[in-house]
Each structure stands twice: as structure tokens, then as C-alpha cells.
Design a protein around this motif. Structure first.
Motif, PDB file in Angstrom:
ATOM      1  N   PHE A 285      44.249  40.799  33.188  1.00  0.00           N
ATOM      2  CA  PHE A 285      43.007  41.248  33.809  1.00  0.00           C
ATOM      3  C   PHE A 285      43.199  41.470  35.309  1.00  0.00           C
ATOM      4  O   PHE A 285      42.511  42.305  35.900  1.00  0.00           O
ATOM      5  N   GLY A 286      44.133  40.755  35.911  1.00  0.00           N
ATOM      6  CA  GLY A 286      44.459  40.991  37.315  1.00  0.00           C
ATOM      7  C   GLY A 286      45.013  42.392  37.525  1.00  0.00           C
ATOM      8  O   GLY A 286      44.646  43.081  38.488  1.00  0.00           O
ATOM      9  N   GLU A 287      45.879  42.829  36.623  1.00  0.00           N
ATOM     10  CA  GLU A 287      46.441  44.182  36.722  1.00  0.00           C
ATOM     11  C   GLU A 287      45.367  45.242  36.475  1.00  0.00           C
ATOM     12  O   GLU A 287      45.306  46.250  37.172  1.00  0.00           O
ATOM     13  N   ILE A 288      44.514  45.006  35.488  1.00  0.00           N
ATOM     14  CA  ILE A 288      43.426  45.945  35.197  1.00  0.00           C
ATOM     15  C   ILE A 288      42.483  46.031  36.387  1.00  0.00           C
ATOM     16  O   ILE A 288      42.085  47.124  36.802  1.00  0.00           O
ATOM     17  N   ALA A 289      42.137  44.881  36.953  1.00  0.00           N
ATOM     18  CA  ALA A 289      41.232  44.843  38.108  1.00  0.00           C
ATOM     19  C   ALA A 289      41.836  45.594  39.289  1.00  0.00           C
ATOM     20  O   ALA A 289      41.134  46.341  39.977  1.00  0.00           O
ATOM     21  N   LYS A 290      43.121  45.410  39.516  1.00  0.00           N
ATOM     22  CA  LYS A 290      43.788  46.097  40.626  1.00  0.00           C
ATOM     23  C   LYS A 290      43.708  47.612  40.431  1.00  0.00           C
ATOM     24  O   LYS A 290      43.373  48.348  41.366  1.00  0.00           O
ATOM     25  N   GLN A 291      43.980  48.074  39.221  1.00  0.00           N
ATOM     26  CA  GLN A 291      43.910  49.508  38.935  1.00  0.00           C
ATOM     27  C   GLN A 291      42.490  50.040  39.141  1.00  0.00           C
ATOM     28  O   GLN A 291      42.309  51.110  39.714  1.00  0.00           O
ATOM     29  N   GLN A 292      41.500  49.286  38.686  1.00  0.00           N
ATOM     30  CA  GLN A 292      40.114  49.728  38.825  1.00  0.00           C
ATOM     31  C   GLN A 292      39.684  49.790  40.282  1.00  0.00           C
ATOM     32  O   GLN A 292      39.074  50.766  40.717  1.00  0.00           O
ATOM     33  N   VAL A 293      40.002  48.754  41.042  1.00  0.00           N
ATOM     34  CA  VAL A 293      39.576  48.706  42.449  1.00  0.00           C
ATOM     35  C   VAL A 293      40.300  49.792  43.257  1.00  0.00           C
ATOM     36  O   VAL A 293      39.681  50.453  44.103  1.00  0.00           O
TER      37      VAL A 293
END
Length: 107
Positions: free
Chosen positions: A96-104
Motif C-alpha cells: 500500500f506504500g507503493e500504491i500510495a506513492k504512485q497515487q500521490v
């Protein structure tokens, strides 16, 4: 001296921007993680899952690091008689950290 002051101001601005991004990414990660816990293990959906995810985000403000947030999640899982390994929780938190980084970064 003006060049030095300009450079200093630029570095301070970059540092502030980077810290804001880290903050947004961390909060997004925790919200996504909380949503996943709520839906997958606690049987929540909709507004209840969103409210739980918000509680997970807020739990992370209690102390530095992830221990406070993970402690809340583990306690909630135990209260719901759900056994989830620390390894699985950490794995999903990282994902979820990687997904969050991509989204932000895409915003």
C-alpha cells in the motif's frame, strides 16, 4: 551573498515539499491499509470501512513509527478473533506504500 541566500531558500523549499509528500504518502498508505483490514478481516464496508481507515490514520499520530498504528490494527483483529501474521500485515503495508506513492505522485 544573494546567490547563497537564493540557494538556501531553494533547498528549504525543496525540503518542505519533500516532507509534505512523505506525509501525504504515509497517510494515504495508512488509509488504504485500514480500508483493506476493515473490508478483508473486520467485515466492514462503505462508510464503516472508511471510518475505520480514518481511525487507522489517526492512530499513526500517537507516536513516531508504525508501532502505534500496527498496535491498533492488531488489537482490533484480536478483538474480532482474526489471526493475521505480522509478516502478512507488513507485506500489505509495504504494498500500500507503493500504491500510495504512485497515487500521490500522479496528483
Amino acid at each position: 551573498m544573494t546567490t547563497f541566500e537564493d540557494r538556501k531558500r531553494t533547498e528549504e523549499s525543496k525540503y518542505k515539499h519533500d516532507e509534505e509528500l512523505r506525509f501525504k504518502i504515509r497517510n494515504r498508505r495508512n488509509r488504504l491499509f485500514g480500508q483493506w483490514i476493515a473490508e478483508t478481516y473486520l467485515g466492514m464496508s462503505g462508510e464503516a470501512a472508511a471510518a475505520y481507515a480514518k481511525d487507522v490514520v489517526l492512530a499513526d499520530f500517537e507516536a513516531p513509527g508504525d508501532d502505534d498504528m500496527m498496535g491498533k490494527v492488531k488489537a482490533d483483529l484480536a478483538a474480532a478473533s482474526q489471526e493475521v501474521s505480522d509478516h502478512l500485515l507488513k507485506k500489505h503495508l509495504d504494498e500500500f506504500g507503493e500504491i500510495a506513492k504512485q497515487q500521490v505522485m500522479a496528483e
